[in-house]
Design a protein around this motif. Structure first.
Motif, short mmCIF file in Angstrom:
data_model
loop_
_atom_site.label_atom_id
_atom_site.label_comp_id
_atom_site.label_asym_id
_atom_site.label_seq_id
_atom_site.Cartn_x
_atom_site.Cartn_y
_atom_site.Cartn_z
N GLY A 41 3.12 -8.05 3.35
CA GLY A 41 3.21 -6.77 3.07
C GLY A 41 3.24 -6.34 1.64
O GLY A 41 2.90 -7.40 0.94
N PHE A 102 -2.01 -0.01 0.37
CA PHE A 102 -1.59 -1.32 -0.18
C PHE A 102 -2.73 -2.33 -0.37
O PHE A 102 -3.58 -2.47 0.60
CB PHE A 102 -0.45 -1.79 0.48
CG PHE A 102 0.89 -1.08 0.54
CD1 PHE A 102 1.65 -0.72 -0.65
CD2 PHE A 102 1.00 -0.22 1.74
CE1 PHE A 102 2.60 0.01 -0.67
CE2 PHE A 102 2.32 0.60 1.70
CZ PHE A 102 2.96 0.62 0.50
N THR A 105 -2.39 -5.51 2.33
CA THR A 105 -3.01 -5.30 3.72
C THR A 105 -4.44 -6.03 3.68
O THR A 105 -4.78 -6.34 4.75
CB THR A 105 -3.04 -3.64 3.87
OG1 THR A 105 -1.89 -3.15 3.76
CG2 THR A 105 -3.61 -3.50 5.41
N ASP A 108 -3.94 -9.72 4.10
CA ASP A 108 -3.52 -9.87 5.49
C ASP A 108 -4.72 -9.79 6.65
O ASP A 108 -4.66 -10.61 7.36
CB ASP A 108 -2.20 -8.88 5.85
CG ASP A 108 -1.69 -9.26 7.05
OD1 ASP A 108 -0.75 -10.27 7.22
OD2 ASP A 108 -1.76 -8.34 8.17
N TYR A 109 -5.44 -8.74 6.41
CA TYR A 109 -6.38 -8.54 7.42
C TYR A 109 -7.64 -9.38 7.18
O TYR A 109 -7.97 -9.86 8.41
CB TYR A 109 -6.79 -6.90 7.43
CG TYR A 109 -7.85 -6.61 8.45
CD1 TYR A 109 -7.52 -6.40 9.99
CD2 TYR A 109 -9.12 -6.26 8.24
CE1 TYR A 109 -8.17 -6.06 10.77
CE2 TYR A 109 -9.96 -6.00 8.99
CZ TYR A 109 -9.30 -5.79 10.43
OH TYR A 109 -10.44 -5.70 11.48
#
Lengths: 179, 407
Positions: A41, A102, A105, A108-109
């Motif tokens: 996050g 952000f 992200t 993370d993706y």
């Protein structure tokens, strides 16, 4: 019988269903030894060690991303870059650069879902590098940039203030209506 | 006298149908029904529909570069009642359907919990289970109707990212309590075991309220397309929140702002800002018959029927119009209303060749009213993709051809 005893008996009676309910729970969860990866996050908590540069990212991008996202990340229907400033216009173009609030992200993706068809094959350093390159394609970082767990969460995306969370508002509306 | 809009009272419709015409035919037309004279086929291990039925999912389509990332729709116009057969439940996958061996799959609960734990598939079968009849709707459902021109498509092609099943599973609260969740946390990030590793932040309040870990769908173990061996189910919310192939739940203070809750599934507005975490699906109804691409065979009485549902509670009323919204009549609600449970509505209608526009509009138990198309799009940016719940209009021309129209 004194009041004290009554209280004891009463508390005892109240406890019976509670204790029974406790006993009826199967409780089959096994202690987790290896914790899964945290979702990354905005705080960056859970980001791995290591780093990657735009320069390294350019090579990874060319070999592993370009075919599906285009040489500058502007493949129609699968764009990663462009569109900054277009959101309130006649044809909004939502991309990483124009829309995502952000930069975390992106890490993370890509970590979980890209490159499509060979998911979860990139090393941590490679994810940092290609993240940096996608941000570079959007003019958000310079070509000299290297990203790591400390610098990635520091990036301010152009559309950082573009979202309002409506979940809380809805929850309140709902509570009022149901009353 | 027949009202001009043709909408009838359902009781008269049912009562008026008794007439007698008894002409006894003595075994003369035997050969017309050959199945009456020889034994049929034997029993079978797993049943299949009659070969005369031929039901299929609609609009099966994937990304041009990634064919496994795509969707398919439920053929709403060919079903009745409220339940979607498992083989026809809509699909939306971001990297295909994984082939998961349940003996190698675990559900992990970690993050802000006292005891990080994991559960096997067989372990979960031993917990007390609950069953609920619930709709799941993709938040991109009916997207085609937000486009500038009405496409000539069927009810299911337009609105079939909606399905309904009886889901059986474990209330998520039980497992979170067993792990000792931190009540000061506000979110749970759910993650799937598919190659896309789909992840979403779910408000802890919803996770504790009525979310479940579903193991069964209409009585049988989940279909692979629906998350076998286990999926999260958050009733009333956009389908994407109900993570399939669920492998982990991370309790945390703040949402993760994953790609599926920022880049996708958010609602871009005209002013360029976007609504995020618009999780509950709005109240909505669709007439499934007569509906797009159908042909009314002749003049006479038809039953207008369809589905209504809401992510904000139960459906309370459904009204039907046959004149594009000038006059409305209450439809009969035919299934027991329930929270997040679709209802089937019905209303008889006489068609004598008059051009008509059929519409339905629903109101839910929280007092929400289904908006018109223009109402639903009032604040939406061009290219708005999600959470569209405007009234669906079906035009009927003088030849009885039914098609999608905008009103």
């Amino acid at each position: 019988m004194s009041t004290g005893k009554y209280v004891v008996v009463l508390v005892g009676l109240l406890l019976v269903p509670w204790v029974m309910a406790q006993e009826l729970k199967p409780k089959l969860g096994q202690p987790l030894e290896k914790l899964p990866q945290l979702a990354i996050g905005p705080s960056g908590q859970g980001l791995p060690l290591g780093s990657g540069s735009v320069e390294e990212g350019a090579i990874i991008y060319r070999n592993q991303c370009l075919a599906c996202h285009g040489p500058t990340g502007r493949m129609p229907g699968n764009a990663l870059a462009g569109g900054i400033g277009s959101l309130d216009g006649a044809s909004p173009n939502k991309t990483v650069g124009s829309f995502w609030p952000f930069a975390t992200t992106l890490f993370d993706y890509i970590y979980r879902a890209m490159p499509y068809g060979r998911e979860k094959t990139l090393r941590d350093e490679e994810i940092y590098a290609v993240t940096a390159y996608v941000l570079f394609l959007n003019d958000i970082v310079s070509e000299k940039t290297t990203l790591s767990a400390s610098s990635l969460p520091e990036i301010t995306m152009p559309n950082r203030e573009g979202f309002q969370s409506v979940y809380q508002i809805e929850a309140v509306d709902r509570a009022l209506k149901i009353q | 006298m027949l009202p001009k809009n043709g909408l009838l009272n359902r009781r008269t419709f049912l009562a008026g149908s008794a007439g007698f015409l008894s002409t006894a035919v003595w075994a003369s037309s035997q050969k017309d029904e050959p199945w009456r004279f020889t034994s049929g086929r034997r029993m079978s291990p797993y049943g299949a529909p009659s070969k005369y039925v031929g039901l299929e999912r609609l609009q099966i389509g994937g990304h041009p570069l990634a064919p496994e990332a795509g969707a398919s729709s439920t053929p709403l116009e060919r079903l009745n009642g409220i339940i979607t057969p498992n083989s026809l439940h809509f699909e939306r996958h971001h990297s295909g359907v994984p082939d998961i061996d349940p003996s190698q799959h675990r559900l992990r609960i970690f993050g802000n919990v006292q005891r990080p734990v994991s559960f096997g598939y067989e372990d979960l079968q031993r917990y007390p289970l609950v069953s609920k009849v619930l709709f799941i709707e993709c938040s991109g459902n009916s997207y085609a109707n937000t486009l500038p021109t009405a496409l000539d498509k069927s009810a299911g092609e337009l609105n079939g990212l909606l399905s309904c099943a009886e889901w059986t599973g474990i209330p998520l609260r039980q497992l979170l309590e067993e792990a000792g969740y931190d009540p000061k946390s506000d979110w749970v990030v759910a993650e799937g075991a598919d190659a896309a590793g789909m992840n979403r932040s779910v408000p802890l309040s919803l996770a504790l309220e009525d979310a479940m870990i579903a193991l069964y769908q209409n009585g049988e173990p989940l279909r692979a397309e629906q998350g076998f061996p286990m999926r999260l189910l958050v009733p009333g919310c956009e389908g994407n929140l109900s993570i399939k192939w669920l492998r982990s739940l991370e309790v945390r203070k703040n949402p993760a702002h994953t790609r599926e809750e920022t880049s996708k599934y958010t609602d871009l507005l005209k002013d360029g800002s976007a609504n995020q975490f618009s999780l509950r699906m709005g109240v909505k109804s669709i007439i499934t018959a007569p509906s797009g691409k159908m042909q009314l065979p002749d003049h006479g009485v038809y039953e207008i029927t369809g589905l209504a549902w809401s992510g904000h509670g139960a459906v309370k009323t459904v009204e039907v119009s046959a004149d594009g919204g000038r006059s409305w009549r209450a439809a009969e609600i035919q299934s027991e209303p329930g929270l997040y449970r679709p209802t089937r509505f019905r209303l008889p209608w006489r068609w004598e060749g008059q051009p008509a526009v059929l519409q339905s509009r629903a109101v839910d138990s929280s007092g929400n009213r289904q908006p018109t198309r223009s109402g639903a799009l009032a604040n939406a940016a061009p290219g708005f993709t999600y959470h569209y719940n405007g009234i669906q209009s079906w035009g009927v021309d003088q030849q009885g051809r039914v098609s999608n129209v905008y009103r």
